[in-house]
Design a protein around this motif. Structure first.
Motif: not given
Length: 91
Positions: A4-30
């Motif tokens: 499931s990690v490979f499936k999750a990381m295979s998508d560009a949008t999900r990788r971008k979400i990971i990058e955003l969360l690397k900056e710190g916690p966020k709400t779904a709206g943020e």
């Protein structure tokens, strides 16, 4: 390694979400503010990331806060380096 990690990381949008969360916690709206996708689409991406244990969520008042699960991310990166890293090559 959990597939499931490979499936999750295979998508560009999900990788971008990971990058955003690397900056710190966020709400779904943020998180959604960084995309042109509709909120339900971002929620589906967050569900995939949660299923892979890459992201954890916690209710704080009326908000759900999303955070990276750095342990799983580190395990995945270590697995990638072990199997595909460029360290010892027979070239």
């Amino acid at each position: 390694m959990n597939e499931s990690v490979f499936k999750a990381m295979s998508d560009a949008t999900r990788r971008k979400i990971i990058e955003l969360l690397k900056e710190g916690p966020k709400t779904a709206g943020e998180i959604a503010d960084h995309f042109t996708h509709a909120q339900p689409t971002i929620s589906r991406h967050l569900t995939v990331l949660k299923h892979a244990n890459l992201v954890v969520d916690q209710r704080e008042g009326t908000f759900i806060i999303y955070r990276l699960n750095t342990t799983i991310l580190q395990e995945w990166l270590a697995w990638l380096l072990e199997h595909f890293g460029g360290g010892d090559s027979d070239e």
